[in-house]
Design a protein around this motif. Structure first.
Motif, PDB file in Angstrom:
ATOM      1  N   ASP A  63       0.434  -1.482   0.063  1.00  0.00           N
ATOM      2  CA  ASP A  63      -0.578  -0.093   0.513  1.00  0.00           C
ATOM      3  C   ASP A  63       0.670   1.005  -0.325  1.00  0.00           C
ATOM      4  OD1 ASP A  63      -3.039   1.286   0.161  1.00  0.00           O
ATOM      5  OD2 ASP A  63      -2.529   1.586   1.656  1.00  0.00           O
ATOM      6  N   TYR A  67       0.936   4.328  -3.036  1.00  0.00           N
ATOM      7  CA  TYR A  67       1.124   5.563  -2.571  1.00  0.00           C
ATOM      8  C   TYR A  67       2.185   6.189  -3.051  1.00  0.00           C
ATOM      9  CZ  TYR A  67       0.397   9.594   0.387  1.00  0.00           C
ATOM     10  OH  TYR A  67       0.336  10.933   0.997  1.00  0.00           O
ATOM     11  N   THR A  82      -6.487   4.948  -0.725  1.00  0.00           N
ATOM     12  CA  THR A  82      -6.858   3.374  -1.139  1.00  0.00           C
ATOM     13  C   THR A  82      -8.281   3.195  -1.241  1.00  0.00           C
ATOM     14  OG1 THR A  82      -4.740   2.982   0.135  1.00  0.00           O
ATOM     15  CG2 THR A  82      -6.235   1.077  -1.179  1.00  0.00           C
ATOM     16  N   PHE A  85      -7.964  -2.757  -2.323  1.00  0.00           N
ATOM     17  CA  PHE A  85      -7.229  -3.284  -2.033  1.00  0.00           C
ATOM     18  C   PHE A  85      -7.179  -5.172  -2.495  1.00  0.00           C
ATOM     19  CE2 PHE A  85      -3.409  -5.233   0.569  1.00  0.00           C
ATOM     20  CZ  PHE A  85      -2.502  -4.603  -0.102  1.00  0.00           C
ATOM     21  N   THR A 142      -4.148  -2.487  -6.186  1.00  0.00           N
ATOM     22  CA  THR A 142      -4.551  -1.146  -5.764  1.00  0.00           C
ATOM     23  C   THR A 142      -5.438  -0.282  -6.638  1.00  0.00           C
ATOM     24  OG1 THR A 142      -3.004   0.402  -5.455  1.00  0.00           O
ATOM     25  CG2 THR A 142      -2.764  -1.713  -3.552  1.00  0.00           C
ATOM     26  N   THR A 143      -5.956   0.579  -6.152  1.00  0.00           N
ATOM     27  CA  THR A 143      -7.071   1.557  -6.667  1.00  0.00           C
ATOM     28  C   THR A 143      -6.688   2.813  -5.610  1.00  0.00           C
ATOM     29  OG1 THR A 143      -8.710   0.222  -8.142  1.00  0.00           O
ATOM     30  CG2 THR A 143      -9.304   2.203  -7.940  1.00  0.00           C
ATOM     31  N   TYR A 144      -6.840   3.852  -5.980  1.00  0.00           N
ATOM     32  CA  TYR A 144      -6.908   5.055  -5.084  1.00  0.00           C
ATOM     33  C   TYR A 144      -7.795   6.099  -5.284  1.00  0.00           C
ATOM     34  CZ  TYR A 144      -3.049   4.634  -1.613  1.00  0.00           C
ATOM     35  OH  TYR A 144      -1.521   3.673  -0.311  1.00  0.00           O
TER      36      TYR A 144
END
Length: 148
Positions: A63, A67, A82, A85, A142-144
């Motif tokens: 994570d 970032y 986040t 995940f 991951t998607t932020y």
């Protein structure tokens, strides 16, 4: 607009002193066109029974690397968070250095999707980069959410 390795490390030391900085376990080791490399010096506090790096420690590293790759691309955006995940644990890494190699899969105005590979390098391995032929310890996507 983006950040180089030194700027990114300095930002993370200032904003996340619990993880980055003198005596802390995380460090940005690379920012380039392929993505970002972040290391975790996995010690006793990162282990689970059986003397392997714990899942939560690997998830945290993945994570953080996601970032970092976003900040490297768009600059310091502290409120990027986040929103999704997913991680697959593939091998049990031993205590010591763990390397996360993060790359952007898609960077939009509001969302960023990242892929992160984690590996425990063997002595003499260089550079800090997952190249596909090496054995991964874990693989995350991951998607932020990026604020306006």
């Amino acid at each position: 607009m983006g950040m180089n390795a030194e700027e990114l490390q300095a930002y993370l030391v200032a904003e996340f002193p619990q993880a980055f900085g003198a005596g802390r376990p995380h460090r940005v080791v690379r920012v380039d066109a392929a993505g970002v490399g972040v290391t975790l010096a996995a010690s006793e506090e990162h282990l689970r029974p059986g003397d392997t790096v714990s899942g939560p420690s690997m998830m945290g590293l993945a994570d953080i690397a996601a970032y970092a790759v976003i900040l490297a691309a768009i600059g310091p955006v502290p409120l990027a968070v986040t929103t999704n995940f997913s991680i697959n644990f593939l091998r049990k890494p031993q205590p010591g250095l763990l390397v996360a190699d993060a790359r952007l899969m898609k960077l939009g105005r509001r969302l960023a999707v990242c892929e992160v590979g984690l590996r425990a390098p063997h002595e003499g391995d260089a550079p800090f980069r997952v190249t596909g032929g090496e054995e991964l310890c874990a693989h995350a996507v991951t998607t932020y959410s990026i604020p306006a």
